[in-house]
Design a protein around this motif. Structure first.
Motif, mmCIF file in Angstrom:
data_model
loop_
_atom_site.group_PDB
_atom_site.id
_atom_site.type_symbol
_atom_site.label_atom_id
_atom_site.label_comp_id
_atom_site.label_asym_id
_atom_site.label_seq_id
_atom_site.Cartn_x
_atom_site.Cartn_y
_atom_site.Cartn_z
ATOM 1 N N LYS A 163 0.733 -1.062 0.265
ATOM 2 C CA LYS A 163 -0.087 -0.156 0.052
ATOM 3 C C LYS A 163 0.564 1.442 0.152
ATOM 4 O O LYS A 163 0.796 2.280 -0.724
ATOM 5 C CB LYS A 163 -1.191 0.196 1.266
ATOM 6 C CG LYS A 163 -1.955 1.179 1.132
ATOM 7 C CD LYS A 163 -2.727 1.072 2.458
ATOM 8 C CE LYS A 163 -3.116 2.083 2.424
ATOM 9 N NZ LYS A 163 -4.541 1.916 3.355
ATOM 10 N N SER A 164 2.125 1.291 0.896
ATOM 11 C CA SER A 164 2.292 2.428 0.731
ATOM 12 C C SER A 164 3.523 2.810 -0.557
ATOM 13 O O SER A 164 3.429 4.029 -0.283
ATOM 14 C CB SER A 164 3.739 1.947 1.906
ATOM 15 O OG SER A 164 3.298 1.992 3.086
ATOM 16 N N ALA A 165 4.078 1.446 -1.494
ATOM 17 C CA ALA A 165 4.988 1.840 -2.135
ATOM 18 C C ALA A 165 4.241 2.416 -3.847
ATOM 19 O O ALA A 165 4.436 3.350 -3.827
ATOM 20 C CB ALA A 165 5.352 0.039 -2.728
ATOM 21 N N ILE A 166 2.757 1.404 -3.718
ATOM 22 C CA ILE A 166 2.212 2.497 -4.796
ATOM 23 C C ILE A 166 1.638 3.230 -4.405
ATOM 24 O O ILE A 166 1.587 4.514 -4.971
ATOM 25 C CB ILE A 166 0.911 1.233 -4.794
ATOM 26 C CG1 ILE A 166 1.567 0.288 -5.478
ATOM 27 C CG2 ILE A 166 -0.648 2.052 -6.332
ATOM 28 C CD1 ILE A 166 0.064 -1.548 -5.821
ATOM 29 N N ILE A 206 2.685 1.842 -11.384
ATOM 30 C CA ILE A 206 2.588 1.156 -10.501
ATOM 31 C C ILE A 206 3.475 -0.560 -10.887
ATOM 32 O O ILE A 206 3.804 -1.296 -9.217
ATOM 33 C CB ILE A 206 0.858 0.086 -10.934
ATOM 34 C CG1 ILE A 206 0.140 1.428 -10.033
ATOM 35 C CG2 ILE A 206 0.701 -1.092 -10.484
ATOM 36 C CD1 ILE A 206 -1.495 0.978 -10.248
ATOM 37 N N ASP A 207 3.934 -0.149 -11.674
ATOM 38 C CA ASP A 207 5.241 -1.179 -12.315
ATOM 39 C C ASP A 207 6.604 -1.084 -11.507
ATOM 40 O O ASP A 207 7.500 -1.847 -11.681
ATOM 41 C CB ASP A 207 5.307 -0.979 -13.728
ATOM 42 C CG ASP A 207 6.064 -2.700 -14.261
ATOM 43 O OD1 ASP A 207 5.997 -3.533 -13.838
ATOM 44 O OD2 ASP A 207 7.281 -1.933 -14.477
ATOM 45 N N ASP A 208 6.840 0.411 -11.833
ATOM 46 C CA ASP A 208 8.248 1.172 -10.986
ATOM 47 C C ASP A 208 8.112 0.477 -9.419
ATOM 48 O O ASP A 208 8.832 0.020 -8.559
ATOM 49 C CB ASP A 208 7.921 2.617 -11.506
ATOM 50 C CG ASP A 208 8.329 2.097 -12.192
ATOM 51 O OD1 ASP A 208 8.882 1.766 -13.054
ATOM 52 O OD2 ASP A 208 8.282 4.026 -12.867
ATOM 53 N N TYR A 243 3.855 -3.495 -8.794
ATOM 54 C CA TYR A 243 3.632 -4.511 -8.963
ATOM 55 C C TYR A 243 2.893 -4.183 -10.400
ATOM 56 O O TYR A 243 2.960 -3.890 -11.071
ATOM 57 C CB TYR A 243 2.100 -4.338 -8.237
ATOM 58 C CG TYR A 243 2.493 -3.939 -6.163
ATOM 59 C CD1 TYR A 243 2.624 -5.698 -5.539
ATOM 60 C CD2 TYR A 243 3.581 -2.981 -6.014
ATOM 61 C CE1 TYR A 243 3.186 -5.091 -3.998
ATOM 62 C CE2 TYR A 243 3.641 -3.119 -4.693
ATOM 63 C CZ TYR A 243 4.144 -3.599 -3.708
ATOM 64 O OH TYR A 243 4.305 -3.932 -3.202
ATOM 65 N N GLU A 244 1.450 -4.397 -10.276
ATOM 66 C CA GLU A 244 0.855 -5.116 -12.049
ATOM 67 C C GLU A 244 -0.544 -4.397 -11.819
ATOM 68 O O GLU A 244 -1.124 -5.098 -11.393
ATOM 69 C CB GLU A 244 0.805 -6.126 -12.585
ATOM 70 C CG GLU A 244 0.916 -6.787 -14.090
ATOM 71 C CD GLU A 244 0.560 -8.323 -14.287
ATOM 72 O OE1 GLU A 244 0.407 -7.933 -15.792
ATOM 73 O OE2 GLU A 244 0.601 -9.189 -14.274
#
Length: 95
Positions: A41-44, A83-85, A88-89
């Motif tokens: 959640k934090s990363a996205i 999102i890819d960076d 995630y996809e």
């Protein structure tokens, strides 16, 4: 000491500009795979929030959904790349 007045002599806090941005906003929900925890959640949130025109990001890890509120129409390719960076996809828009 700071001032709310501009160099042109007008005063304000930017609230009117914020209201315009919110009025012209678009919320778009995407399906995202690979999210499992709070770190996801934090990363996205951090990656997508950094995009120009993004007002807010809401991540539902359990549902596999990311809702992005933007000024105007979203740039799906930029959201997908962010999102890819983050690792995630993005699998498409949610209905």
């Amino acid at each position: 000491m700071s001032s709310c007045c501009t160099s042109e002599g007008s005063c304000g806090t930017g609230a009117a500009q914020t209201a315009v941005a919110i009025a012209d906003s678009t919320a778009t929900t995407y399906r995202v795979s690979g999210m499992t925890c709070g770190h996801c959640k934090s990363a996205i949130t951090a990656s997508v929030s950094a995009l120009d025109g993004v007002l807010s990001v809401e991540v539902d890890v359990d549902g596999g959904l990311v809702t992005v509120t933007t000024v105007g129409a979203p740039d799906d390719a930029a959201v997908s790349a962010a999102i890819d960076d983050a690792g995630y996809e993005l699998t498409g828009r949610a209905a």
